[in-house]
Design a protein around this motif. Structure first.
Motif, PDB file in Angstrom:
ATOM      1  N   GLY A  40      33.257  -8.542  -6.594  1.00 55.80           N
ATOM      2  CA  GLY A  40      32.894  -7.171  -6.247  1.00 55.80           C
ATOM      3  C   GLY A  40      32.110  -7.109  -4.945  1.00 55.80           C
ATOM      4  O   GLY A  40      32.465  -6.392  -4.012  1.00 55.80           O
ATOM      5  N   PHE A  41      31.010  -7.876  -4.883  1.00 55.78           N
ATOM      6  CA  PHE A  41      30.182  -7.870  -3.680  1.00 55.78           C
ATOM      7  C   PHE A  41      30.969  -8.327  -2.456  1.00 55.78           C
ATOM      8  O   PHE A  41      30.790  -7.838  -1.349  1.00 55.78           O
ATOM      9  CB  PHE A  41      28.958  -8.769  -3.865  1.00 55.78           C
ATOM     10  N   GLY A 101      35.572  -2.993  -4.387  1.00 55.19           N
ATOM     11  CA  GLY A 101      34.472  -3.850  -4.830  1.00 55.19           C
ATOM     12  C   GLY A 101      33.592  -3.156  -5.852  1.00 55.19           C
ATOM     13  O   GLY A 101      33.237  -3.733  -6.887  1.00 55.19           O
ATOM     14  N   LEU A 155      40.512   2.042   5.734  1.00 49.81           N
ATOM     15  CA  LEU A 155      40.904   0.679   5.340  1.00 49.81           C
ATOM     16  C   LEU A 155      39.662  -0.105   4.924  1.00 49.81           C
ATOM     17  O   LEU A 155      39.632  -0.750   3.872  1.00 49.81           O
ATOM     18  CB  LEU A 155      41.590  -0.004   6.520  1.00 49.81           C
ATOM     19  N   GLY A 156      38.623  -0.017   5.735  1.00 50.96           N
ATOM     20  CA  GLY A 156      37.365  -0.684   5.391  1.00 50.96           C
ATOM     21  C   GLY A 156      36.796  -0.139   4.090  1.00 50.96           C
ATOM     22  O   GLY A 156      36.377  -0.893   3.212  1.00 50.96           O
ATOM     23  N   PHE A 161      38.129  -1.449   0.766  1.00 50.57           N
ATOM     24  CA  PHE A 161      37.513  -2.663   0.236  1.00 50.57           C
ATOM     25  C   PHE A 161      36.234  -2.313  -0.526  1.00 50.57           C
ATOM     26  O   PHE A 161      35.953  -2.863  -1.583  1.00 50.57           O
ATOM     27  CB  PHE A 161      37.190  -3.642   1.376  1.00 50.57           C
ATOM     28  N   VAL A 162      35.452  -1.375   0.049  1.00 45.80           N
ATOM     29  CA  VAL A 162      34.176  -1.016  -0.580  1.00 45.80           C
ATOM     30  C   VAL A 162      34.416  -0.404  -1.963  1.00 45.80           C
ATOM     31  O   VAL A 162      33.801  -0.810  -2.956  1.00 45.80           O
ATOM     32  CB  VAL A 162      33.398  -0.026   0.318  1.00 45.80           C
ATOM     33  N   ALA A 168      44.141  -5.056   9.551  1.00 45.55           N
ATOM     34  CA  ALA A 168      42.719  -5.304   9.814  1.00 45.55           C
ATOM     35  C   ALA A 168      42.518  -6.294  10.960  1.00 45.55           C
ATOM     36  O   ALA A 168      41.684  -6.069  11.832  1.00 45.55           O
ATOM     37  CB  ALA A 168      42.033  -5.820   8.545  1.00 45.55           C
ATOM     38  N   ILE A 205      34.313  -4.645   8.226  1.00 47.33           N
ATOM     39  CA  ILE A 205      35.387  -4.011   8.998  1.00 47.33           C
ATOM     40  C   ILE A 205      34.860  -2.749   9.675  1.00 47.33           C
ATOM     41  O   ILE A 205      35.094  -2.502  10.862  1.00 47.33           O
ATOM     42  CB  ILE A 205      36.580  -3.665   8.080  1.00 47.33           C
ATOM     43  N   ILE A 206      34.102  -1.936   8.913  1.00 42.99           N
ATOM     44  CA  ILE A 206      33.597  -0.688   9.488  1.00 42.99           C
ATOM     45  C   ILE A 206      32.590  -0.982  10.600  1.00 42.99           C
ATOM     46  O   ILE A 206      32.600  -0.342  11.658  1.00 42.99           O
ATOM     47  CB  ILE A 206      32.977   0.197   8.384  1.00 42.99           C
ATOM     48  N   LEU A 226      47.089  -4.968   4.147  1.00 38.75           N
ATOM     49  CA  LEU A 226      45.861  -4.519   4.788  1.00 38.75           C
ATOM     50  C   LEU A 226      45.381  -5.543   5.811  1.00 38.75           C
ATOM     51  O   LEU A 226      44.860  -5.187   6.864  1.00 38.75           O
ATOM     52  CB  LEU A 226      44.786  -4.273   3.739  1.00 38.75           C
ATOM     53  N   LEU A 246      34.154  -7.977  -1.840  1.00 39.28           N
ATOM     54  CA  LEU A 246      34.999  -6.887  -1.347  1.00 39.28           C
ATOM     55  C   LEU A 246      34.164  -5.862  -0.602  1.00 39.28           C
ATOM     56  O   LEU A 246      34.524  -5.400   0.487  1.00 39.28           O
ATOM     57  CB  LEU A 246      35.723  -6.215  -2.520  1.00 39.28           C
ATOM     58  N   ILE A 247      33.004  -5.485  -1.192  1.00 32.00           N
ATOM     59  CA  ILE A 247      32.169  -4.461  -0.569  1.00 32.00           C
ATOM     60  C   ILE A 247      31.724  -4.916   0.819  1.00 32.00           C
ATOM     61  O   ILE A 247      31.820  -4.179   1.799  1.00 32.00           O
ATOM     62  CB  ILE A 247      30.937  -4.154  -1.456  1.00 32.00           C
ATOM     63  N   THR A 264      33.130  -7.176   2.734  1.00 28.34           N
ATOM     64  CA  THR A 264      34.272  -7.213   3.649  1.00 28.34           C
ATOM     65  C   THR A 264      34.516  -5.827   4.232  1.00 28.34           C
ATOM     66  O   THR A 264      34.732  -5.663   5.434  1.00 28.34           O
ATOM     67  CB  THR A 264      35.538  -7.681   2.899  1.00 28.34           C
ATOM     68  N   GLY A 265      34.469  -4.818   3.363  1.00 36.79           N
ATOM     69  CA  GLY A 265      34.670  -3.448   3.832  1.00 36.79           C
ATOM     70  C   GLY A 265      33.645  -3.040   4.862  1.00 36.79           C
ATOM     71  O   GLY A 265      33.975  -2.498   5.918  1.00 36.79           O
ATOM     72  N   PHE A 266      32.363  -3.310   4.553  1.00 40.70           N
ATOM     73  CA  PHE A 266      31.304  -2.923   5.495  1.00 40.70           C
ATOM     74  C   PHE A 266      31.476  -3.640   6.832  1.00 40.70           C
ATOM     75  O   PHE A 266      31.206  -3.081   7.894  1.00 40.70           O
ATOM     76  CB  PHE A 266      29.927  -3.221   4.903  1.00 40.70           C
TER      77      PHE A 266
END
Lengths: 313, 315
Positions: free
Chosen positions: B291-292, A127, A119-120, A123-124, B250, B301-302, B246, B294-295, B297-299
């Protein structure tokens, strides 16, 4: 005659595909031709590849919720970097495979839920895809376009590709020793570990392989559509999971079937064409797809019951 | 030692600490000018995530494989139909609310019928259901954008003593959910089911009943959230639920609920929802592109799951 449980597992997906195909041919006899078949199944190739990737992940009891965004990302790379400087594009893809392998190891080492990590990652990838292609565009590499639009004699490309994908993955997953280890990890990773194998290595390799197939899916998609955008394949996440389940796979226990997964992907694609031939209003097409999914799963339940009753006798 | 024990027993503390840090960083950048507006916006948008997040949390508590993917479609259908029924009349506000609760009850029931009768894994059952629900929403929406009744729109966009009404509604729902989860027999049941469904059945817990109620509860919360969101944003849109698919998962996970099930907490959902919104607005303030954003946000969450998920979960 004694059928193995694997064969029985394949009967329902194959039968539902045949039934759908027969219905389409009945309604539109002109579809029963080289061009017709190619048109019907063309879009199935990337979906089949993504479904195989999801199936690999599911064979070790994980689930990849980033499949759709990752395939979109790969499509964007294929339509931009891979097209202008193939070497750099290939390097990016190798990096992406390494990330997938790392993800598999991380999930194992820290005992994390794969749903959350992917899921995380979704997003990456999303992006990165937006950074590469802020607005739809790009051009497909000529070779990808050539492969996807090839017209081999007698049998359309879509059919040949599907059979090829099914055969190759069937060999990897069902026949090779790596496939046995992978499914064994899904069944009981502790016993695989006790038998002296490195579960972390198996998981990393499985994830890497899934990443590779997802990359193929992205390239195949761009080959078909000639350009890409950051959201091009978002629905692949759910389609790929549905395809695996339709094809007789299970969420846990390493019970997967590559041939079934390809058939599942073909069925899902055909369901869309079937509905437009039925002249169902576009409003209800998504809903009817859901209904088809439910009907096939109900059939499978009935067959499973039959199988169990035979075992008890 | 006691502090350490406190922290390990209360994993949700982290999401609040993180939210506060992000809030301070954002406010510092704007020189303190935005503190009130930012807090109110954060509370409002977090409230929507909290409402769907609570429903998703109950479902996730049921154990591995339990996730409700029909949340976005339910939100859309409930928002669309409720606004259509109310037809801009103030007198119909309560009727619209009951209608959307009814929609939630039906969808939840449908979900569990599929899971139970067809023995489909919940993910696939709720996915198939969401296709059908989405179709009904498309069919009933027809591209028309009906405004919410004025009083309702006023309620959804204003606040009490500076706290947005939506946040107060979410708070009331959270308290009810907390009592349900921590103090009621139902909460004990679903935790037990999540830890081991077999053992729960052996202990005489009505497993099917508890699961049915949980799926209906989740769908009702999603439809109430759709009703509120449509009223807040001045109309229902077909894609209004999409980002909550999501997000609902999350916030539950970042909030410290065990994904393997059987161990959940409500405060964490608040912390995580505030955090998820504040991070996005912080990155916006600092001028990062989509873009940044989203990236990162993903990092995040992880990173959160890496920090919080250090303990071995029992699968």
């Amino acid at each position: 005659m004694k059928l193995s449980s694997g064969t029985i597992r394949l009967i329902i997906p194959a039968a539902s595909l045949a039934l759908l195909l027969a219905a389409v041919f009945y309604m539109q006899p002109r579809a029963m031709s080289y061009t017709g078949l190619n048109l019907l199944f063309n879009l199935a190739i990337p979906i089949a590849l993504a479904t195989i990737a999801q199936m690999l992940i599911m064979s070790i009891n994980d689930l990849d919720l980033s499949m759709g965004t990752f395939v979109s990302f790969c499509a964007c790379v294929a339509a931009t970097v891979l097209q202008t400087s193939p070497l750099l594009g290939a390097l990016i893809f190798i990096g992406a495979i390494a990330v997938y392998a790392g993800m598999g190891m991380l999930i194992h080492v820290r005992d994390l839920p794969s749903i959350v990590v992917t899921l995380g990652m979704s997003f990456v990838w999303g992006g990165l895809a937006v950074l590469l292609l802020p607005s739809p565009g790009g051009t497909a590499p000529t070779w990808a376009r050539a492969i996807m639009t090839a017209k081999p004699p007698l049998v359309p490309m879509a059919i040949i590709a599907s059979i090829l994908i099914a055969a190759v993955t069937h060999y990897i997953v069902m026949r090779s020793s790596f496939g046995v280890l992978m499914r064994g990890t899904g069944g009981n990773d502790r016993s695989v570990e006790r038998a002296g194998w490195s579960v972390i290595g198996i998981r990393a390799a499985t994830y890497a392989l899934a990443g590779l197939f997802a990359i193929f899916a992205g390239i195949a998609l761009v080959g078909l559509t000639t350009s890409a955008d950051a959201n091009i394949a978002l629905r692949y996440t759910l389609l790929s999971i549905a395809g695996v389940i339709l094809g007789g796979g299970e969420f846990v226990g390493g019970k997967v079937s590559p041939i079934g997964a390809v058939i599942g992907a073909l069925t899902l694609t055909l369901a869309g064409s079937f509905l437009s031939f039925m002249r169902i209003s576009p409003d209800w097409q998504i809903g009817a797809q859901g209904a088809i999914l439910i009907v096939v799963l109900a059939l499978r339940l009935a067959l499973n019951r039959l199988e169990k009753r035979e075992k008890h006798q | 030692m006691t502090l350490q024990k406190f922290l390990t027993e209360k994993p949700w503390i982290w999401s609040f600490v993180a939210s506060i840090i992000v809030w301070i960083t954002t406010v510092l950048f704007t020189g303190g000018a935005s503190s009130l507006g930012l807090s109110q916006a954060a509370l409002t948008f977090a409230a929507f995530s909290v409402i769907v997040g609570i429903g998703q949390m109950f479902v996730i508590t049921l154990g591995p494989g339990n996730i409700d993917l029909s949340v976005p479609a339910t939100m859309t259908l409930s928002g669309t139909l409720a606004l259509k029924l109310m037809d801009v009349q103030d007198g119909m506000i309560l009727f619209g609310l009951f209608a959307s609760i009814g929609i939630g009850l039906i969808i939840g029931l449908g979900n569990y019928i599929l899971i139970k009768l067809l023995r489909i894994p919940p993910i696939i059952a709720t996915l198939s259901m969401s296709f059908i629900v989405q179709s009904v929403a498309i069919w009933s929406n027809r591209g028309l954008r009906i405004k919410p009744p004025e009083t309702l729109a006023g309620f959804a966009t204003s606040g009490l003593f500076g706290i947005p009404n939506i946040a107060l509604v979410a708070l009331v729902l959270s308290v009810i959910a907390w009592v349900l989860l921590e103090k009621s027999i139902y909460g004990r049941w679903i935790s037990a089911i999540g830890q081991s469904r077999f053992a729960a059945r052996m202990a005489g817990i009505p497993v099917d009943g508890a699961r049915l109620v949980t799926y209906m509860l989740c769908a009702v919360l999603a439809s109430v959230c759709g009703y509120l969101l449509a009223s807040f944003s001045g109309g229902a849109a077909l894609n209004m639920g999409s980002e909550y698919l999501l997000m609902s998962i999350a916030v539950v996970v970042v909030g410290g609920t065990a994904v393997a099930g059987g161990n959940s907490n409500i405060p964490g959902i608040w912390g995580a929802s505030l955090f998820m919104f504040l991070v996005v607005s912080m990155l916006n303030t600092y001028g990062f592109g989509a873009g940044f954003r989203l990236i990162l946000t993903g990092f995040i969450i992880i990173a959160v799951i890496l920090l919080a998920g250090g303990h071995k979960s029992h699968r």
